[in-house]
Design a protein around this motif. Structure first.
Motif, PDB file in Angstrom:
ATOM      1  N   SER A 206     111.833  71.451 122.248  1.00  0.00           N
ATOM      2  CA  SER A 206     111.946  72.528 121.602  1.00  0.00           C
ATOM      3  C   SER A 206     113.710  72.189 121.738  1.00  0.00           C
ATOM      4  CB  SER A 206     111.797  74.265 122.371  1.00  0.00           C
ATOM      5  OG  SER A 206     112.529  74.699 121.800  1.00  0.00           O
TER       6      SER A 206
ATOM      7  N   TYR B 166     104.390  77.939 130.962  1.00  0.00           N
ATOM      8  CA  TYR B 166     105.026  80.368 130.816  1.00  0.00           C
ATOM      9  C   TYR B 166     105.309  79.618 128.492  1.00  0.00           C
ATOM     10  CZ  TYR B 166     106.490  79.418 135.629  1.00  0.00           C
ATOM     11  OH  TYR B 166     106.730  79.862 136.340  1.00  0.00           O
TER      12      TYR B 166
ATOM     13  N   THR C 282     112.087  79.210 138.348  1.00  0.00           N
ATOM     14  CA  THR C 282     110.707  79.758 139.076  1.00  0.00           C
ATOM     15  C   THR C 282     111.079  79.526 140.476  1.00  0.00           C
ATOM     16  OG1 THR C 282     109.508  79.142 137.435  1.00  0.00           O
ATOM     17  CG2 THR C 282     108.507  78.750 140.160  1.00  0.00           C
TER      18      THR C 282
ATOM     19  N   GLY D 196     116.854  71.669 133.948  1.00  0.00           N
ATOM     20  CA  GLY D 196     115.445  71.985 133.298  1.00  0.00           C
ATOM     21  C   GLY D 196     116.150  72.885 132.339  1.00  0.00           C
ATOM     22  N   CYS D 197     114.913  73.616 131.885  1.00  0.00           N
ATOM     23  CA  CYS D 197     114.517  74.733 130.867  1.00  0.00           C
ATOM     24  C   CYS D 197     115.694  75.142 130.736  1.00  0.00           C
ATOM     25  CB  CYS D 197     113.259  75.198 130.138  1.00  0.00           C
ATOM     26  SG  CYS D 197     112.492  73.695 129.729  1.00  0.00           S
ATOM     27  N   SER D 198     115.396  75.789 132.492  1.00  0.00           N
ATOM     28  CA  SER D 198     116.458  77.706 132.850  1.00  0.00           C
ATOM     29  C   SER D 198     117.938  77.340 132.541  1.00  0.00           C
ATOM     30  CB  SER D 198     115.888  77.708 134.403  1.00  0.00           C
ATOM     31  OG  SER D 198     115.057  77.388 135.291  1.00  0.00           O
TER      32      SER D 198
ATOM     33  N   SER E  16     107.965  81.159 127.281  1.00  0.00           N
ATOM     34  CA  SER E  16     108.348  82.330 127.653  1.00  0.00           C
ATOM     35  C   SER E  16     108.393  82.393 128.780  1.00  0.00           C
ATOM     36  CB  SER E  16     107.465  83.274 126.844  1.00  0.00           C
ATOM     37  OG  SER E  16     106.909  82.989 125.662  1.00  0.00           O
TER      38      SER E  16
ATOM     39  N   VAL F 265     117.945  73.337 120.023  1.00  0.00           N
ATOM     40  CA  VAL F 265     118.953  74.125 120.073  1.00  0.00           C
ATOM     41  C   VAL F 265     120.186  73.764 118.861  1.00  0.00           C
ATOM     42  CG1 VAL F 265     119.865  75.949 120.951  1.00  0.00           C
ATOM     43  CG2 VAL F 265     117.566  75.722 121.470  1.00  0.00           C
TER      44      VAL F 265
ATOM     45  N   LEU G 225     103.383  62.754 140.132  1.00  0.00           N
ATOM     46  CA  LEU G 225     104.004  64.114 140.938  1.00  0.00           C
ATOM     47  C   LEU G 225     102.773  64.274 142.052  1.00  0.00           C
ATOM     48  CD1 LEU G 225     106.938  65.186 142.394  1.00  0.00           C
ATOM     49  CD2 LEU G 225     105.887  67.644 141.100  1.00  0.00           C
TER      50      LEU G 225
ATOM     51  N   LEU H 264     114.489  71.576 146.921  1.00  0.00           N
ATOM     52  CA  LEU H 264     114.844  69.717 145.827  1.00  0.00           C
ATOM     53  C   LEU H 264     114.846  69.860 144.714  1.00  0.00           C
ATOM     54  CD1 LEU H 264     112.284  68.229 148.278  1.00  0.00           C
ATOM     55  CD2 LEU H 264     114.711  68.835 149.145  1.00  0.00           C
TER      56      LEU H 264
ATOM     57  N   TYR I  25     109.132  69.477 133.511  1.00  0.00           N
ATOM     58  CA  TYR I  25     109.543  68.624 133.377  1.00  0.00           C
ATOM     59  C   TYR I  25     108.756  67.537 134.805  1.00  0.00           C
ATOM     60  CZ  TYR I  25     113.475  69.286 130.902  1.00  0.00           C
ATOM     61  OH  TYR I  25     114.508  69.544 129.827  1.00  0.00           O
TER      62      TYR I  25
ATOM     63  N   ASN J 205     118.209  67.109 140.035  1.00  0.00           N
ATOM     64  CA  ASN J 205     119.964  66.656 139.539  1.00  0.00           C
ATOM     65  C   ASN J 205     120.002  67.694 139.592  1.00  0.00           C
ATOM     66  OD1 ASN J 205     118.857  64.340 137.934  1.00  0.00           O
ATOM     67  ND2 ASN J 205     117.410  65.894 136.871  1.00  0.00           N
TER      68      ASN J 205
ATOM     69  N   ASN K  85     117.769  76.536 127.742  1.00  0.00           N
ATOM     70  CA  ASN K  85     116.682  77.526 127.116  1.00  0.00           C
ATOM     71  C   ASN K  85     117.822  78.522 125.599  1.00  0.00           C
ATOM     72  OD1 ASN K  85     116.911  80.009 128.009  1.00  0.00           O
ATOM     73  ND2 ASN K  85     116.294  78.924 130.120  1.00  0.00           N
TER      74      ASN K  85
ATOM     75  N   THR L 294     108.334  72.362 138.806  1.00  0.00           N
ATOM     76  CA  THR L 294     108.614  71.789 138.257  1.00  0.00           C
ATOM     77  C   THR L 294     108.442  71.946 136.393  1.00  0.00           C
ATOM     78  OG1 THR L 294     107.096  70.337 138.603  1.00  0.00           O
ATOM     79  CG2 THR L 294     108.675  69.879 139.730  1.00  0.00           C
TER      80      THR L 294
ATOM     81  N   GLY M  35     118.106  82.154 125.556  1.00  0.00           N
ATOM     82  CA  GLY M  35     118.868  83.409 127.052  1.00  0.00           C
ATOM     83  C   GLY M  35     117.802  84.590 126.297  1.00  0.00           C
TER      84      GLY M  35
ATOM     85  N   SER N  69     118.112  65.280 144.631  1.00  0.00           N
ATOM     86  CA  SER N  69     117.352  64.887 145.421  1.00  0.00           C
ATOM     87  C   SER N  69     115.873  65.326 145.167  1.00  0.00           C
ATOM     88  CB  SER N  69     117.714  65.965 146.620  1.00  0.00           C
ATOM     89  OG  SER N  69     118.832  66.433 147.620  1.00  0.00           O
TER      90      SER N  69
HETATM   91  C1  LIG Z   1     114.998  74.649 124.456  1.00  0.00           C
HETATM   92  C2  LIG Z   1     114.463  75.838 124.936  1.00  0.00           C
HETATM   93  C3  LIG Z   1     114.535  76.988 124.530  1.00  0.00           C
HETATM   94  C4  LIG Z   1     113.949  78.250 125.314  1.00  0.00           C
HETATM   95  N1  LIG Z   1     114.203  79.546 124.959  1.00  0.00           N
HETATM   96  C5  LIG Z   1     113.660  80.460 125.656  1.00  0.00           C
HETATM   97  C6  LIG Z   1     113.975  82.057 125.501  1.00  0.00           C
HETATM   98  O1  LIG Z   1     114.816  82.244 124.490  1.00  0.00           O
HETATM   99  N2  LIG Z   1     113.309  82.620 126.561  1.00  0.00           N
HETATM  100  C7  LIG Z   1     111.841  82.118 127.008  1.00  0.00           C
HETATM  101  O2  LIG Z   1     111.549  83.265 127.774  1.00  0.00           O
HETATM  102  N3  LIG Z   1     111.931  81.160 127.511  1.00  0.00           N
HETATM  103  C8  LIG Z   1     112.712  79.887 126.847  1.00  0.00           C
HETATM  104  N4  LIG Z   1     112.435  78.765 127.115  1.00  0.00           N
HETATM  105  C9  LIG Z   1     111.112  78.277 128.336  1.00  0.00           C
HETATM  106  C10 LIG Z   1     112.120  78.692 129.604  1.00  0.00           C
HETATM  107  O3  LIG Z   1     113.243  77.935 129.768  1.00  0.00           O
HETATM  108  C11 LIG Z   1     111.614  78.369 130.628  1.00  0.00           C
HETATM  109  O4  LIG Z   1     110.320  78.945 130.664  1.00  0.00           O
HETATM  110  C12 LIG Z   1     111.875  78.364 132.303  1.00  0.00           C
HETATM  111  O5  LIG Z   1     112.886  77.666 131.938  1.00  0.00           O
HETATM  112  C13 LIG Z   1     111.168  77.772 133.051  1.00  0.00           C
HETATM  113  O6  LIG Z   1     111.899  78.125 134.126  1.00  0.00           O
HETATM  114  P1  LIG Z   1     110.991  76.756 135.483  1.00  0.00           P
HETATM  115  O7  LIG Z   1     112.195  77.469 136.703  1.00  0.00           O
HETATM  116  O8  LIG Z   1     109.568  77.095 136.339  1.00  0.00           O
HETATM  117  O9  LIG Z   1     111.427  75.533 135.069  1.00  0.00           O
HETATM  118  P2  LIG Z   1     112.844  74.195 134.570  1.00  0.00           P
HETATM  119  O10 LIG Z   1     114.395  75.563 134.694  1.00  0.00           O
HETATM  120  O11 LIG Z   1     112.957  73.251 133.890  1.00  0.00           O
HETATM  121  O12 LIG Z   1     113.052  73.653 135.934  1.00  0.00           O
HETATM  122  C14 LIG Z   1     112.695  72.282 136.394  1.00  0.00           C
HETATM  123  C15 LIG Z   1     113.367  71.584 137.548  1.00  0.00           C
HETATM  124  O13 LIG Z   1     112.338  70.622 137.757  1.00  0.00           O
HETATM  125  C16 LIG Z   1     112.805  69.919 138.559  1.00  0.00           C
HETATM  126  N5  LIG Z   1     112.395  68.503 138.748  1.00  0.00           N
HETATM  127  C17 LIG Z   1     111.629  67.888 137.947  1.00  0.00           C
HETATM  128  N6  LIG Z   1     110.754  67.056 138.149  1.00  0.00           N
HETATM  129  C18 LIG Z   1     111.681  67.101 139.804  1.00  0.00           C
HETATM  130  C19 LIG Z   1     110.959  66.228 140.878  1.00  0.00           C
HETATM  131  N7  LIG Z   1     109.929  65.351 141.085  1.00  0.00           N
HETATM  132  N8  LIG Z   1     111.506  66.155 142.632  1.00  0.00           N
HETATM  133  C20 LIG Z   1     112.797  67.404 142.171  1.00  0.00           C
HETATM  134  N9  LIG Z   1     112.896  68.037 141.179  1.00  0.00           N
HETATM  135  C21 LIG Z   1     111.879  67.935 140.253  1.00  0.00           C
HETATM  136  C22 LIG Z   1     113.820  69.412 136.808  1.00  0.00           C
HETATM  137  O14 LIG Z   1     114.631  68.145 136.902  1.00  0.00           O
HETATM  138  C23 LIG Z   1     114.122  70.822 136.356  1.00  0.00           C
HETATM  139  O15 LIG Z   1     115.575  71.401 137.105  1.00  0.00           O
HETATM  140  C24 LIG Z   1     112.992  77.215 126.596  1.00  0.00           C
HETATM  141  C25 LIG Z   1     112.833  76.902 126.517  1.00  0.00           C
HETATM  142  C26 LIG Z   1     113.660  75.467 125.759  1.00  0.00           C
HETATM  143  C27 LIG Z   1     113.435  73.954 126.264  1.00  0.00           C
END
Ligand SMILES: Cc1cc2nc3c(=O)[nH]c(=O)nc-3n(C[C@H](O)[C@H](O)[C@H](O)COP(=O)(O)OP(=O)(O)OC[C@H]3O[C@@H](n4cnc5c(N)ncnc54)[C@H](O)[C@@H]3O)c2cc1C
Length: 448
Positions: A273, A386, A51, A78-80, A389, A275, A260, A70, A255, A73, A83, A252, A85, A222
């Motif tokens: 979830s 999401y 995102t 995080g999830c990205s 998904s 794996v 926040l 920002l 996470y 880690n 997951n 976020t 894939g 950060s």
């Molecule tokens: C085990 C698992 C399997 C999955 N499989 C699938 C799949 O096969 N297909 C699918 O469509 N979806 C799947 N998903 C869901 C998908 O991975 C997520 O919906 C998607 O990656 C979300 O992306 P995002 O960027 O919104 O959040 P994230 O990738 O979770 O990123 C959030 C980030 O915010 C950071 N953060 C949090 N708080 C702070 C703060 N205070 N300051 C700075 N940084 C902060 C975290 O460190 C993290 O890196 C799965 C999820 C999991 C957990």
């Protein structure tokens, strides 16, 4: 494991989980290091997952607006980067049938198109930016785990055709055995022609490089530890300095810590979830299972298992896990996945796993994602929820966030783009409800 409901934040500079993805993604891309001085920016984005990276890229490349990311880690921490894939034609947990009941047919059709655009966007970015992410051929199998579930599958196929003119293929148990795999627990399937497997962390690295090439700065290690206001500026306090921003995007997802931002408190529900990835199948096992398919696979359980054969003949399988972060490392959750795999493929009775990890999926009260602005403060934007998904929809959400920052509202009338995240009623009891639902769904799913 970090538990977003009880911890104050996801840490600082924490290592990637010891996952198959982190082991095979290659070195992380170059970033801009931790914030090391105070700075002023137009837009600050919290979180470097799909995102946040998509929002940053689309802001810079399409809207000409400066943004910094920002990340507490590392990119994709995080999830990205955790997951399965599965890049699917999906976004949120609400079925189209329920969507029509709640919002009417035109809105459901709009949502169908938005979700479809999300998948096309991922495909387009991978192609246009030559992202090396082990993309597999298209094909998503939704497998009937009990004979009676074929009726559900056939009725869903008719529904998709009638309402969205969308064609799927229905496969009998025999066709599945011959063309895809031989499983003891597959009584036929619906095959979506769109949807494909990727290496999710390589994909996140690709988006990271793409955003930096467009001029975005990505500060890892950060975390935003405090969020204050000074006039019309947001002050984001990180260990290395204060970032002053006119607008802030919260990316976020699962996470998100409760402290926040007050407008987000009790509006998301992190659900674990889990794996596992097996050792590579040997020739005898491949022959016994006839596992020739590289399609991504989900089953018809409400507490569904998702699985796929990875390049290199390992099997990844994921599903529900612990309720709390404290219980996440309990070996019982890996054993559940191994048992599920063995009941799908009795020929794999000796199979062991080499990797296991988990992550927090973000669920909302109304089961749809919300790409919106905080109540009473249009300078705080977010895309969250999401519901497992997000591989394709998070990227679409990032593009929509960039449009919102730029003041573009055409095409933003869908509920996912125009309504705020609702609060969970009885928020402190969410996990008690989750435990009860898990018991209920498990009994219903496993009923013969
Ligand atoms: C085990 C698992 C399997 C999955 N499989 C699938 C799949 O096969 N297909 C699918 O469509 N979806 C799947 N998903 C869901 C998908 O991975 C997520 O919906 C998607 O990656 C979300 O992306 P995002 O960027 O919104 O959040 P994230 O990738 O979770 O990123 C959030 C980030 O915010 C950071 N953060 C949090 N708080 C702070 C703060 N205070 N300051 C700075 N940084 C902060 C975290 O460190 C993290 O890196 C799965 C999820 C999991 C957990």
């Amino acid at each position: 494991m970090y538990d977003p409901l009880v911890s104050s934040g996801p840490g600082t500079g924490a290592a990637y989980p010891d996952s198959y993805w982190s082991d095979t993604a290659g070195p992380p891309p170059v970033d801009d290091g931790p914030v090391c001085a105070d700075q002023e920016v137009e837009v600050a984005i919290i979180g470097a997952g799909y995102t946040g990276l998509s929002a940053a890229y689309h802001l810079a490349a399409e809207q000409g607006i400066e943004a910094i990311v920002l990340e507490a880690n590392a990119t994709g921490w995080g999830c990205s980067g955790r997951n399965g894939g599965f890049a699917l034609k999906a976004g949120g947990r609400l079925s189209y049938q329920k969507m029509i009941k709640r919002y009417g047919e035109p809105t459901a059709r709009g949502m169908f198109n938005e979700i479809y655009d999300g998948l096309a966007r991922v495909r387009g970015l991978i192609q246009d930016h030559n992202i090396d992410c082990d993309q597999q051929d298209d094909g998503h199998l939704w497998v009937a785990h009990r004979p009676r579930m074929m009726q559900v599958i056939e009725s869903e196929a008719r529904f998709l055709k009638q309402n969205f003119d969308y064609e799927v293929d229905i496969l009998s148990a025999d066709e599945l055995r011959q063309q895809h795999f031989n499983s003891d627990e597959a009584h036929g399937a619906m095959r979506f022609r769109h949807g494909f497997g990727v290496h999710p962390l390589k994909l996140a690295y690709g988006y990271h490089r793409m955003a930096r090439a467009a001029g975005v700065k990505i500060h890892t290690s950060s975390p935003v530890q405090q969020w204050l206001r000074e006039g019309d500026r947001h002050l984001l306090l990180t260990p290395g300095g204060v970032v002053k921003a006119k607008k802030v995007i919260v990316a976020t997802n699962g996470y998100t810590a409760p402290g926040l931002h007050p407008k987000l408190k009790s509006r998301t529900f992190p659900v674990l979830s889990n794996v596992i990835v097996t050792r590579p199948l040997n020739a005898k096992e491949l022959q016994a299972t006839n596992f020739v398919s590289s399609d991504v696979i989900t089953d018809t359980r409400t507490l569904r298992f998702y699985y796929r054969k990875l390049p290199g003949n390992r099997i990844l399988i994921g599903g529900r896990s612990a309720i709390t972060g404290a219980d996440a490392c309990n070996p019982v959750h890996n054993e559940n996945l191994l048992r599920a795999l063995r009941s799908k493929f009795s020929a794999l009775g000796n199979l062991s796993f080499d990797y296991q990890w988990g992550g927090w999926v973000c669920v909302t009260f109304d089961d749809i994602p919300h790409i919106s602005q905080a109540e009473d403060d249009g300078s705080v934007l977010y895309a969250l929820g999401y519901g497992g998904s997000g591989v394709s929809f998070a990227v679409q959400a990032g593009m929509r966030l960039a449009e919102k920052v730029a003041g573009i509202t055409a095409g933003h009338d869908l509920p996912v783009l125009s309504t705020q995240l609702p609060k969970f009623p009885f928020a402190p009891f969410r996990r008690i409800g989750q435990r009860a639902l898990y018991h209920y769904y498990f009994a219903r799913d496993e009923k013969r």
